[in-house]
Design an enzyme around this catalytic site. Structure first.
Site, PDB file in Angstrom:
ATOM      1  N   ASP A  54       3.621 -26.646  50.837  1.00  0.00           N
ATOM      2  CA  ASP A  54       4.421 -27.508  51.700  1.00  0.00           C
ATOM      3  C   ASP A  54       4.609 -26.769  53.024  1.00  0.00           C
ATOM      4  O   ASP A  54       5.279 -25.737  53.091  1.00  0.00           O
ATOM      5  CB  ASP A  54       5.778 -27.776  51.019  1.00  0.00           C
ATOM      6  CG  ASP A  54       6.354 -29.118  51.409  1.00  0.00           C
ATOM      7  OD1 ASP A  54       6.250 -29.464  52.592  1.00  0.00           O
ATOM      8  OD2 ASP A  54       6.924 -29.784  50.528  1.00  0.00           O
ATOM      9  N   ASP A 113       5.289 -31.293  56.162  1.00  0.00           N
ATOM     10  CA  ASP A 113       6.632 -31.858  56.268  1.00  0.00           C
ATOM     11  C   ASP A 113       6.847 -32.497  57.653  1.00  0.00           C
ATOM     12  O   ASP A 113       6.493 -31.898  58.675  1.00  0.00           O
ATOM     13  CB  ASP A 113       7.636 -30.713  56.067  1.00  0.00           C
ATOM     14  CG  ASP A 113       9.055 -31.191  55.849  1.00  0.00           C
ATOM     15  OD1 ASP A 113       9.274 -31.950  54.889  1.00  0.00           O
ATOM     16  OD2 ASP A 113       9.944 -30.800  56.629  1.00  0.00           O
ATOM     17  N   GLU A 135       3.433 -35.970  56.079  1.00  0.00           N
ATOM     18  CA  GLU A 135       4.580 -36.843  55.849  1.00  0.00           C
ATOM     19  C   GLU A 135       4.977 -37.508  57.170  1.00  0.00           C
ATOM     20  O   GLU A 135       5.170 -36.828  58.174  1.00  0.00           O
ATOM     21  CB  GLU A 135       5.764 -36.034  55.320  1.00  0.00           C
ATOM     22  CG  GLU A 135       6.957 -36.922  54.981  1.00  0.00           C
ATOM     23  CD  GLU A 135       8.296 -36.197  54.928  1.00  0.00           C
ATOM     24  OE1 GLU A 135       9.204 -36.681  54.253  1.00  0.00           O
ATOM     25  OE2 GLU A 135       8.442 -35.144  55.581  1.00  0.00           O
ATOM     26  N   HIS A 137      10.772 -35.992  45.961  1.00  0.00           N
ATOM     27  CA  HIS A 137      12.021 -35.240  45.847  1.00  0.00           C
ATOM     28  C   HIS A 137      13.124 -35.746  46.774  1.00  0.00           C
ATOM     29  O   HIS A 137      14.231 -35.231  46.746  1.00  0.00           O
ATOM     30  CB  HIS A 137      11.735 -33.761  46.140  1.00  0.00           C
ATOM     31  CG  HIS A 137      11.301 -33.564  47.574  1.00  0.00           C
ATOM     32  ND1 HIS A 137      10.117 -34.062  48.063  1.00  0.00           N
ATOM     33  CD2 HIS A 137      11.907 -32.961  48.621  1.00  0.00           C
ATOM     34  CE1 HIS A 137      10.018 -33.768  49.341  1.00  0.00           C
ATOM     35  NE2 HIS A 137      11.090 -33.096  49.716  1.00  0.00           N
ATOM     36  N   ASP A 138      12.803 -36.702  47.645  1.00  0.00           N
ATOM     37  CA  ASP A 138      13.807 -37.268  48.548  1.00  0.00           C
ATOM     38  C   ASP A 138      14.232 -38.673  48.110  1.00  0.00           C
ATOM     39  O   ASP A 138      15.089 -39.287  48.765  1.00  0.00           O
ATOM     40  CB  ASP A 138      13.237 -37.401  49.977  1.00  0.00           C
ATOM     41  CG  ASP A 138      12.960 -36.055  50.628  1.00  0.00           C
ATOM     42  OD1 ASP A 138      13.623 -35.059  50.278  1.00  0.00           O
ATOM     43  OD2 ASP A 138      12.057 -36.009  51.495  1.00  0.00           O
TER      44      ASP A 138
HETATM   45  O1  TEU Z   1      11.952 -35.147  54.670  1.00  0.00           O
HETATM   46  C1  TEU Z   1      12.045 -35.855  55.867  1.00  0.00           C
HETATM   47  C2  TEU Z   1      13.163 -36.762  55.943  1.00  0.00           C
HETATM   48  O2  TEU Z   1      13.318 -37.348  56.986  1.00  0.00           O
HETATM   49  C3  TEU Z   1      14.058 -36.947  54.766  1.00  0.00           C
HETATM   50  O3  TEU Z   1      15.079 -36.034  54.904  1.00  0.00           O
HETATM   51  C4  TEU Z   1      14.529 -38.331  54.698  1.00  0.00           C
HETATM   52  O4  TEU Z   1      14.748 -38.854  55.953  1.00  0.00           O
HETATM   53  C5  TEU Z   1      15.791 -38.508  53.974  1.00  0.00           C
HETATM   54  O5  TEU Z   1      15.699 -37.959  52.711  1.00  0.00           O
HETATM   55  C6  TEU Z   1      16.072 -39.959  53.846  1.00  0.00           C
HETATM   56  O6  TEU Z   1      17.431 -40.185  53.966  1.00  0.00           O
HETATM   57  C7  TEU Z   1      11.375 -33.890  54.682  1.00  0.00           C
HETATM   58  C8  TEU Z   1      11.520 -33.276  53.306  1.00  0.00           C
HETATM   59  O7  TEU Z   1      10.774 -34.037  52.395  1.00  0.00           O
HETATM   60  C9  TEU Z   1      12.969 -33.185  52.975  1.00  0.00           C
HETATM   61  O8  TEU Z   1      13.187 -32.732  51.658  1.00  0.00           O
HETATM   62  C10 TEU Z   1      13.604 -32.237  53.965  1.00  0.00           C
HETATM   63  O9  TEU Z   1      14.977 -32.200  53.772  1.00  0.00           O
HETATM   64  C11 TEU Z   1      13.321 -32.665  55.408  1.00  0.00           C
HETATM   65  O10 TEU Z   1      11.968 -33.033  55.620  1.00  0.00           O
HETATM   66  C12 TEU Z   1      13.597 -31.519  56.341  1.00  0.00           C
HETATM   67  O11 TEU Z   1      12.618 -30.530  56.184  1.00  0.00           O
END
Ligand code: TEU
Ligand code: CA
Length: 548
Positions: A101, A203, A245, A319-320
């Site tokens: 990542d 990311d 992403e 994971h989000d």
């Molecule tokens: O996620 C991008 C992101 O924008 C998310 O935080 C998303 O908007 C949110 O979960 C929705 O409400 C990436 C990663 O996948 C995330 O785990 C990180 O927290 C974020 O970037 C920062 O690196």
């Protein structure tokens, strides 16, 4: 139908591991690399070809590793560089590649670059980050907001300027406009590539080319220049996979990222189908009923736009996001049926499928009732803002239960042993209490399990080129309960007809879909007449010699 030679990453299936929550080898309550190595046989039996590892680099863990303080060191809680090299070797021995990542939109505020940058206005690292003078009234330079809530600017009293952060203040944005920053990143990427990794998940790659002075956060004008440079400097000549992403990508934009002649990325990981289900005003914190017609429209638009060029990532969760079966299926009565239906619908689309850890056994959202059970920085920040706005806490818990990120971060459920067999100690976040019935051990030898169904789908993709190359056509677009599509390659077609409800549905079958379909995943022969009846969350699939 595509004429380009097939790439290995088009016929593989990716499995995402959130290392913290996957398998703990030493009883400290936190998953680790050794734990992952111990589960490689499980993963290779599942049939996956790639593991996307959420961040494992050194980090103060404000955002569970998405805040990196040293890109070339492993976080001690996860293990050592030797452990990592062993993971790569052991995975390779099972024909599994490791995706790292790559979190390079921002670093941790504890990264050496930021510590130096912050030390003085004349530091040679000052321009590694985005610093701006206060507004004339001393306040923030502008009103850009951070994703985790609150302004995207924080004042450093020592040097009298604000730094820019699209996430937490502890995640300062790197300044990609500075060629030295880009060179450092490319050097670091090459160092990992030399260790034999299979590629990178990138990311928030859509945010790197921000131009905050012009109010631009996502998709800045230089974005694709940077990605082409990154490709030239790191990826060119290596047979690796990259997935970017992007929460803002459009299908047209995805062609720029992943078009075959673009020399940028293999594919984009985009969220239009996810955000489509969010509340117009309140976003994900306000649950909204699932709208299948709108959902299908988004899927069809992406499948169609990337039919001849570019490549899709296919996923229900990560994971989000909340757990797939809780969000899109039924996590009580029809948990098994709906989890299988969702898997079938996703895995037979055009693109590379991603399985998020635990999805393959139908893990569900958490039943947390108190904010103290949550761990995620985003959820905790939003909770605070919610209360500050005078909104009732109970509403927030409902929203967090539905869409909060911790839903997908509870320990992987390996067995009915304490804490789901994840750890011999105390887990960093509580296991979902349903682990006593929902776990890997319970499904491993059951041919009717969700796990067995995933195994079949993943194997099928390796056997049938139509799943990789077939042209997508959607049917019954306006049907509010059934998702129907076909894939066609040469004289052959594949059919998917899925009931997204807990009710029995009778559906009129379009003329060209009537007739005989050879069984694909179930042993039942399917002859479709003018009407068909689908049981709760039932899916009909089939193959036939016909062109649609
Ligand atoms: O996620 C991008 C992101 O924008 C998310 O935080 C998303 O908007 C949110 O979960 C929705 O409400 C990436 C990663 O996948 C995330 O785990 C990180 O927290 C974020 O970037 C920062 O690196
Ligand atoms: Ca551990």
């Amino acid at each position: 139908m595509t004429t380009q030679p097939r790439q290995w990453w088009q016929s593989t299936t990716v499995y995402q591991i959130y290392p913290r929550s996957f398998a703990d080898s030493n009883g400290d309550g936190i998953g680790d690399i050794e734990g992952i190595i111990g589960k490689l046989d499980y993963l290779s039996d599942l049939g996956i070809g790639v593991i996307w590892l959420s961040p494992i680099c050194a980090s103060p863990m404000r955002d569970n590793g998405y805040d990196i303080s040293d890109y070339q060191a492993i976080a001690p809680i996860f293990g050592t560089l030797d452990d990592f090299d062993r993971l790569v070797t052991e995975a390779k021995a099972r024909n599994v590649g490791i995706l790292l990542d790559l979190v390079v939109n921002h670093t941790s505020d504890q990264h050496r670059w930021f510590l130096e940058s912050r030390a003085s206005r004349t530091s040679r690292y000052r321009d590694y980050y985005v610093w701006r003078d206060p507004a004339p009234d001393g306040g923030v330079p502008n009103d850009i907001q951070s994703t985790f809530g609150g302004p995207a600017w924080t004042l450093d009293p020592g040097t009298g300027q604000y730094w820019f952060h699209q996430f937490a203040p502890e995640q300062p944005d790197l300044n990609w406009a500075n060629p030295q920053v880009r060179a450092e990143i490319y050097r670091m990427m090459n160092w990992w590539l030399e260790r034999g990794i299979a590629g990178f998940r990138m990311d928030v790659i859509n945010l790197i080319a921000k131009e905050p002075d012009r109010g631009i956060t996502a998709d800045g004008p230089k974005l694709h220049d940077y990605l082409r440079e990154l490709h030239r400097e790191t990826l060119a000549g290596r047979d690796v996979m990259t997935v970017g992403e992007s929460w803002s990508a459009t299908p047209e934009g995805a062609l720029l990222y992943s078009g075959r002649d673009r020399a940028e990325l293999s594919m984009v990981f985009q969220f239009e189908h996810v955000m489509q289900q969010w509340h117009e005003t309140w976003g994900k914190w306000q649950p909204k009923p699932f709208d299948l017609v709108a959902f299908k429209r988004v899927v069809t638009r992406w499948q169609t736009a990337l039919a001849d060029d570019g490549w899709n990532s296919l996923f229900w969760g990560n994971h989000d996001l909340p757990r797939a079966v809780s969000k899109y299926g039924d996590d009580t009565t029809y948990r098994v049926e709906s989890a299988k239906m969702l898997a079938t619908v996703l895995h037979l689309l055009r693109g590379t499928p991603y399985v998020y850890q635990g999805e393959e056994i139908g893990m569900t959202n958490v039943p947390f009732t108190a904010i103290s059970q949550y761990r995620d920085i985003e959820t905790l920040n939003m909770h605070r803002l919610h209360l500050e706005a005078g909104l009732p806490e109970s509403d927030f818990i409902v929203g967090a239960n539905a869409n909060g990120r911790d839903n997908s971060r509870t320990p992987m459920q390996w067995s009915a042993a304490s804490h789901a067999g994840f750890t011999s100690g105390t887990p960093w976040i509580e296991a979902n209490p349903n682990y006593s019935s929902i776990n890997v051990a319970a499904e491993l030898d059951d041919p009717n399990s969700i796990l067995a169904h995933y195994r079949r789908l993943i194997a099928l993709r390796k056997q049938l080129p139509i799943i990789i190359e077939g042209r997508y056509v959607s049917w019954l677009d306006e049907h509010p309960e059934v998702f129907a599509y076909t894939r066609t390659l040469g004289p052959q077609s594949l059919l998917v007809l899925a009931n997204f409800t807990a009710r029995e549905i009778t559906v009129d079958i379009p003329t060209s879909l009537r007739g005989e379909w050879r069984p694909l995943l179930d042993a039942k022969p399917n002859t479709l007449h003018d009407r068909a009846t689908l049981g709760p969350f039932e899916t009909i699939t089939g193959l036939a010699e016909r062109t649609l």
